[in-house]
Each structure stands twice: as structure tokens, then as C-alpha cells.
Design an enzyme around this catalytic site. Structure first.
Site, PDB file in Angstrom:
ATOM      1  CD  GLU A   1      17.765  52.442  -2.983  1.00 25.43           C
ATOM      2  OE1 GLU A   1      18.935  52.172  -2.649  1.00 25.43           O
ATOM      3  OE2 GLU A   1      17.175  51.863  -3.911  1.00 25.43           O
TER       4      GLU A   1
ATOM      5  CD  GLU B   1      21.129  52.248  -6.747  1.00 17.83           C
ATOM      6  OE1 GLU B   1      21.937  51.325  -6.967  1.00 17.83           O
ATOM      7  OE2 GLU B   1      20.871  52.650  -5.611  1.00 17.83           O
TER       8      GLU B   1
HETATM    9  O1  IFM Z   1      20.244  47.275  -1.604  1.00 23.21           O
HETATM   10  C1  IFM Z   1      20.635  48.257  -2.512  1.00 23.21           C
HETATM   11  C2  IFM Z   1      19.481  48.672  -3.380  1.00 23.21           C
HETATM   12  O2  IFM Z   1      18.910  47.585  -4.049  1.00 23.21           O
HETATM   13  C3  IFM Z   1      19.931  49.672  -4.412  1.00 23.21           C
HETATM   14  N1  IFM Z   1      20.634  50.777  -3.785  1.00 23.21           N
HETATM   15  C4  IFM Z   1      21.656  50.468  -2.831  1.00 23.21           C
HETATM   16  C5  IFM Z   1      21.146  49.485  -1.797  1.00 23.21           C
HETATM   17  C6  IFM Z   1      22.245  49.156  -0.784  1.00 23.21           C
HETATM   18  O3  IFM Z   1      23.343  48.627  -1.443  1.00 23.21           O
END
Ligand code: IFM
Length: 466
Positions: free
Chosen positions: A366, A168
Site C-alpha cells: 500500500e 497491518e
Molecule cells: O485505508 C487504509 C487501509 O485499510 C490500511 N492502510 C492504510 C489505509 C489508509 O489509511
């Protein structure tokens, strides 16, 4: 509409993900250097309730138990990140063997359990020593990243199945350098754009290094794209959407896939003074070819839908009403404020990415939900909302596969409850419940349900309502 019982492709990779600062703890053990998140969390007022990752979920000491739990769920793969300052305490130079040894043990343990390691090099915990030299706003930090990528992949590359350079990059750049809500806590939009460029550059520089050290592995990057829409059919909202969604997605994806920085967004950024009048003064000749190094996959982190509304208009402007959103009940909204449960958005984003950029392969790196259900009097964690959430998102992913999206795997965020950055321990995303005092672990109902998905390689026949 896919039917429960529909199967995923053979060899589909079912996984779960974490990140070093959020789970490891042991923040100053065995020679680890300070990271910007250590510094940020130790600054009063930065993290809710004064929480920190000092001990986090204590994965550093519970890794064997955690691998046993992963094995009991049947995970095919585990996505972890390395703490840069555990390996290179000063960001570059002297290697901390004890730090490498931890990851050696962890990776060997995963392989013994039949679990493929997917390893992220940078999930935001920059060594503080590099921040002291300007952090990713300085081009020299991009060079230091390549040194770190070289050390990490030379030592671990014979056993890692997939590498992710950055997690990210937009969140690291904007939330950490423009909004000030993440480490290092800066509030300067121009710095954020410099940081974004140096992240992309370091990605491109490191891809051939990783390939040389870890020839059998796949290499990619994980970007966060939620489903974004203008809040109404008005042109005002459309323009806000074009800029806001563009900065979080196209600003990164266009250069990664061989285009320039998007000219409409560059013009916008000059107009709102995020960039100087001469534009991208931090981009040097040849940078964009480097950034566009071919990769094996694109990782997608997807969580919610976001609506873009032009807040600058006077209230009497009479904008059309906001597009339909679910009623504010705790089933259709996560505990993270304003995170709507929106599974169709995952389908929309996967198909958009595939159409627009044609990545060689995609992984959902994710996806998950924050609800804080804890153990009942019998010790069982009944997190039916998470089961419902995952079931609907898996269905959306399967629909995308069925129309040709090359989605190869899916990593639930998160394997276990952990430190949710500025929200501290108040948000629980785990398949595994963690007592942050005793460090006791309990498989939630969602973990047991996920075990069924993995063993059948299909969404089980079960009522969709919790
Ligand atoms: O916890 C975070 C992660 O570190 C990065 N993506 C989003 C998740 C939830 O906010």
C-alpha cells in the site's frame, strides 16, 4: 536521484489495492454474517457523519465494471481482501457457499482480464460471532483463523498468485483495542498486546496450511511502517521514539523474523503497565518458532513520516526545535490530518527493512494519498497532487531497487475511493473517483498517468510539479 524515464526491473508487478469492508458493501447479502466493523459502524458516533460500509463503493455489485476499469489502467495485479464473515458467517463451522461464489467469480474475472489476484485473508473485519467469544484476545480466535485460512485457500488457492495473512496487525491490535478508534473499540493496552500475539500466532499457524492448499502461490504478511524519527536530537525524544516506533514495527517484525519480542520493549511495556510484572504471560512454549514460519515476501504499507516528541516534559524544558518539516500547504500534506508527504521515508524504510530483516522479497502493498479532488464541469478529475505524490514515491522505490532492495511490486492504495474506516467517506485515496450516492466511477487523471507508468514500466518524463 533517479531520472524520470528510468525503468523498473522486468516483470515488476504494478497493482492497486482495496479491502473488503471498505469497498464491497452488501453487508448483509447472500448469507454474509455480521462483522465487528458492521457492529462498530452501526453504533452511533463511531464513524464520521454516521457513514458505514453497508454499501461502501458497492464493489459487490460493480465488480465486473471495476475489473474492466483495472484492465483499462493496465494493472498487472489487484490486491483485495476476503470478508471472513462472507465465507464463514459465524467465524468457523458452516461455510456460506454464496460468499465463496462471489470470490470465485471475482478471481476468475481478474484472471480472464490478465490480472493476478493478491488476496489478504484478514483486513480487520473479524466476524462478530468470534468477537463475542473474546475476539483475537482469545487464543481460540487464532485457531478459528487457521480454519478460515484453510477453507479460503482450499477453494481459491488454485488461482491466487499471492496470499497475505494479515494486514497491518499493529493497527488492528492498537487502534482497535488500545485507542478504541477502530472496531471493536476497546481501550486496554494489555488486551492489545494479547491480540497482537494471537495475530502473529495465527499467521505462523496458517502459513503451512496455505502452502499445502495453494502450492504455486507466494505467502506473506503486510505490515505498516511509516518513517519515524525523534522530533529533535534530545534524549527525551529519542526514548519516546525508541518505544513508539518500536511498538509499531519491531514488536511485530522481530518475532516474525525469528527473534524474540524485543527485550527493551518488553521492559518498557512492563514499566508502563501494558504488561504484568511477569511479562508476556500469553506466550506459550513453542509459539515463537511458529510465528517465525518462513515467508516468501514482506508487504510494506507506507504513507508518511512521523516525529516522536516527548509530550510529558514541562514546556519550560526547552527541547531543541522539531526537525525540519514541510510548510503546512496542501501540496506537501495529505488531507489526512498530520500525514506529511515524505517520499524519502519510503526509501529509508525499504532499505532499513532489507538491512534489518533480509526478507526474501518485498512488495509495497500500500502507498497512496488522500485528496478529495472531484469531477470538474467536464467530468474530469484533475488530481495533480496525487500524480506528483506517486511519481516521487515511485522514484524513491526505484532508488531502493537500484541499491539492491528486492522490491518486486507496488500496489497503490487505493484502486477506488472507499470508506476510510473512522473517517467515513471524507477521505478519498482512489485512482478511481466514486460517487457514493449513484456509485458512478470515473478514472482520475492519476489513473491515466499510472497507465503510462505501467505500459512503459518507467516513471514517465513529465514535470514533477502539478
Ligand atoms: O485505508 C487504509 C487501509 O485499510 C490500511 N492502510 C492504510 C489505509 C489508509 O489509511
Amino acid at each position: 536521484m533517479t531520472k524520470a524515464g528510468a525503468r523498473f526491473p522486468d516483470n515488476f508487478i504494478w497493482g492497486a489495492a482495496t479491502a473488503a469492508y471498505q469497498v464491497e458493501g452488501a453487508w448483509a447479502e447472500d448469507g454474509k454474517g455480521e462483522s465487528i466493523w458492521d457492529r462498530f459502524a452501526h453504533t452511533p458516533g463511531k464513524i464520521r457523519n454516521g457513514d458505514s460500509g453497508d454499501a461502501a463503493s458497492d464493489h459487490y455489485h460493480h465488480w465486473q465494471e471495476d475489473i474492466a476499469l483495472m484492465k483499462s489502467i493496465g494493472l498487472k495485479s489487484y490486491r483485495l481482501s476476503l470478508a471472513w464473515s462472507r465465507i464463514l458467517p459465524n467465524g468457523r463451522g458452516k461455510v456460506n457457499q454464496a460468499g465463496l461464489d462471489f470470490y470465485n467469480r471475482l478471481i476468475d474475472g481478474l484472471l480472464e482480464a490478465g490480472i493476478q489476484p493478491m488476496v489478504t485473508l484478514f483486513h480487520w473485519d473479524l466476524p462478530q460471532a468470534l468477537q463475542d467469544e473474546g475476539g483475537f484476545a482469545a487464543r481460540s480466535t487464532a485457531e478459528a483463523f487457521v480454519e478460515y485460512a484453510d477453507v479460503a485457500t482450499r477453494h481459491l488457492g488454485d488461482r491466487v498468485t499471492r496470499w497475505i495473512t494479515h494486514n497491518e496487525p499493529s493497527v488492528f491490535a492498537f487502534v482497535g483495542h488500545s485507542f478504541g478508534q477502530h472496531a471493536p473499540g476497546l481501550k486496554d493496552p494489555y488486551t492489545a498486546l494479547r491480540v497482537a500475539h494471537h495475530l502473529l500466532l495465527s499467521h505462523g499457524w496458517s502459513v503451512p496450511v496455505i502452502r499445502a492448499n495453494s502450492p504455486a502461490a507466494e505467502v506473506g504478511i503486510a505490515i505498516n511502517v511509516n518513517f519515524n524519527q525523534p522530533a529533535s536530537p534530545s534524549t527525551y525524544d529519542y526514548h519516546v521514539w525508541q518505544y513508539e516506533f518500536g511498538m509499531w514495527s519491531r514488536w511485530f517484525l522481530d518475532p516474525l523474523y525469528g527473534r524474540q519480542y524485543p527485550p527493551d520493549l518488553v521492559a518498557y511495556a512492563i514499566n508502563n503497565h501494558s504488561l504484568p510484572a511477569d511479562g508476556l504471560d500469553f506466550v506459550q512454549a513453542g509459539d515463537l518458532q511458529i510465528v517465525a514460519a518462513p515467508t516468501d515476501f514482506l508487504g510494506l504499507n507506507y504513507y508518511t513520516r512521523q516525529l516522536a516528541r516527548d509530550q510529558s516534559l514541562p514546556p519550560d524544558q526547552n527541547l531543541p526545535p522539531t526537525v525540519f518539516q514541510a510548510p503546512k500547504n496542501d501540496h506537501d500534506w495529505q488531507e489526512m490530518e498530520d500525514w506529511e508527504v515524505y517520499p524519502d521515508g519510503l526509501f529509508n524504510v525499504l532499505t532499513w527493512l532489507n538491512f534489518e530483516y533480509q526478507p526474501a522479497a518485498l512488495y509495497v502493498t500500500e502507498n497512496g494519498a488522500s485528496w478529495s479532488d472531484g469531477p470538474d464541469e467536464t467530468g474530469r478529475v484533475k488530481d495533480a497532487r496525487r500524480i506528483n505524490f506517486l511519481q516521487r514515491h515511485f522514484e524513491a522505490a526505484l532508488r531502493a531497487i537500484q541499491i539492491g532492495v528486492p522490491l518486486k511490486g507496488y500496489y497503490v492504495w487505493s484502486l477506488m475511493d472507499n470508506l476510510e474506516w473512522g473517517h467515513g467517506f471524507s477521505q478519498r485515496f482512489g485512482l478511481i473517483w466514486v460517487d457514493f450516492i449513484t456509485k458512478q466511477r470515473i478514472l482520475k487523471d492519476s489513473a491515466l498517468w499510472y497507465k503510462g507508468v505501467i505500459s512503459q514500466n518507467a516513471i514517465p518524463e513529465m514535470p514533477i510539479d502539478p
